[in-house]
Design a protein around this motif. Structure first.
Motif, PDB file in Angstrom:
ATOM      1  N   ASP A  46       0.820  -1.210   0.000  1.00 31.35           N
ATOM      2  CA  ASP A  46       0.000   0.000   0.000  1.00 31.35           C
ATOM      3  C   ASP A  46       0.853   1.260   0.000  1.00 31.35           C
ATOM      4  N   GLU A  47       1.944   1.264   0.775  1.00 31.69           N
ATOM      5  CA  GLU A  47       2.773   2.465   0.858  1.00 31.69           C
ATOM      6  C   GLU A  47       3.423   2.796  -0.495  1.00 31.69           C
ATOM      7  N   THR A  48       3.703   1.776  -1.287  1.00 30.39           N
ATOM      8  CA  THR A  48       4.271   2.015  -2.620  1.00 30.39           C
ATOM      9  C   THR A  48       3.234   2.661  -3.525  1.00 30.39           C
ATOM     10  N   ASN A  54       0.597   4.376  -2.617  1.00 30.87           N
ATOM     11  CA  ASN A  54       0.346   5.736  -2.118  1.00 30.87           C
ATOM     12  C   ASN A  54       1.456   6.696  -2.519  1.00 30.87           C
ATOM     13  N   ALA A  55       2.693   6.255  -2.452  1.00 32.93           N
ATOM     14  CA  ALA A  55       3.822   7.120  -2.824  1.00 32.93           C
ATOM     15  C   ALA A  55       3.781   7.476  -4.309  1.00 32.93           C
ATOM     16  N   ILE A  56       3.453   6.507  -5.139  1.00 33.29           N
ATOM     17  CA  ILE A  56       3.377   6.764  -6.580  1.00 33.29           C
ATOM     18  C   ILE A  56       2.243   7.731  -6.892  1.00 33.29           C
ATOM     19  N   ALA A 101       0.871   9.915  -4.897  1.00 31.37           N
ATOM     20  CA  ALA A 101       1.216  11.243  -4.363  1.00 31.37           C
ATOM     21  C   ALA A 101       2.190  11.964  -5.293  1.00 31.37           C
ATOM     22  N   CYS A 102       3.134  11.229  -5.838  1.00 31.60           N
ATOM     23  CA  CYS A 102       4.087  11.819  -6.787  1.00 31.60           C
ATOM     24  C   CYS A 102       3.364  12.296  -8.046  1.00 31.60           C
ATOM     25  N   TYR A 144      -6.967   6.123  -1.324  1.00 32.34           N
ATOM     26  CA  TYR A 144      -6.333   7.379  -1.707  1.00 32.34           C
ATOM     27  C   TYR A 144      -7.359   8.304  -2.371  1.00 32.34           C
TER      28      TYR A 144
END
Length: 173
Positions: A117-119, A121-123, A125-126, A162
Motif C-alpha cells: 500500500d505504501e508504494t 500511495n507514494a506513486i 502522491a508523486c 487514496y
C-alpha cells in the motif's frame, strides 16, 4: 512497453520472429545504441515542446544516425485488428519541421494486488504533485481515477482509499 513493442513488431510489421528483443533500462539506451548492443528502441514517454517532440530520454536522438521510424496508419489498423487494446496514430512536428508519425495509446499505472500500500500511495502522491506541470501525466486525482474504461473492481485497494480521501470515486465517464 514490452507488449506494445511486440504488437508493433508482430502485428504491425510482421517481423517479431526476425528480431531479438533486449530489455534495457532507459538511462542505458544511448550507450547501448552507440556501442551497437541494440539497433533500435521503442519509446513512449514523449512531451511536446516549443522546439518539437522531446523523447524524454537523455541524448537518445543525438547518437549518430539515430532517427524516428514512422508508423503508418495501415500499421496501426493491423495492430488494432489483432488485439483487444486500441492504439492511435499521432503526428508531431520534428525539430526540422518534418512530420513524425508515432503510435500513441492511453496508459494507466498498473500495480499487482500484492504491491505494498505504501508504494501505491507514494506513486499516486508523486503523480498528484507533478501531474499539473507535465504534459504526459494526469493533472489531478480526479483525472487519474476517471481513466476511460476503468472499473472500481480493478483498482488497487490502497488507490481506492487514496481517491476516497480526496472525494473521488473511480468509475467510467
Amino acid at each position: 512497453m514490452r507488449v506494445f513493442t511486440e504488437a508493433l513488431l508482430r502485428d504491425g510489421w510482421g517481423v517479431l520472429d526476425d528480431v531479438e528483443i533486449v530489455d534495457i533500462v532507459p538511462p542505458d539506451l544511448p550507450a547501448a545504441i552507440k556501442e551497437g548492443r541494440i539497433d533500435a528502441t521503442t519509446w513512449n514517454i514523449m512531451s511536446v515542446t516549443a522546439e518539437g517532440p522531446d523523447a524524454m530520454a537523455p541524448q537518445l536522438l543525438q547518437v549518430k544516425g539515430a532517427h524516428w521510424i514512422p508508423v503508418e496508419t495501415e500499421t496501426v489498423n493491423e495492430i488494432n485488428k489483432a488485439n483487444d487494446f486500441k492504439i492511435e496514430n499521432s503526428s508531431i512536428s520534428g525539430a526540422g519541421g518534418e512530420q513524425i508519425n508515432l503510435l500513441s495509446f492511453r496508459q494507466a499505472l498498473a500495480a499487482w494486488e500484492s504491491t505494498p500500500d505504501e508504494t501505491v500511495n507514494a506513486i499516486l502522491a508523486c503523480l498528484e504533485a507533478k501531474g499539473a506541470a507535465s504534459s504526459v501525466l494526469p493533472a489531478a486525482p480526479r483525472e487519474m481515477a476517471r481513466w476511460p474504461g476503468l472499473v472500481k473492481e480493478h483498482v488497487h485497494a490502497a488507490a481506492l482509499e487514496y481517491y476516497q480521501r480526496r472525494g473521488v470515486a473511480p468509475d467510467q465517464r
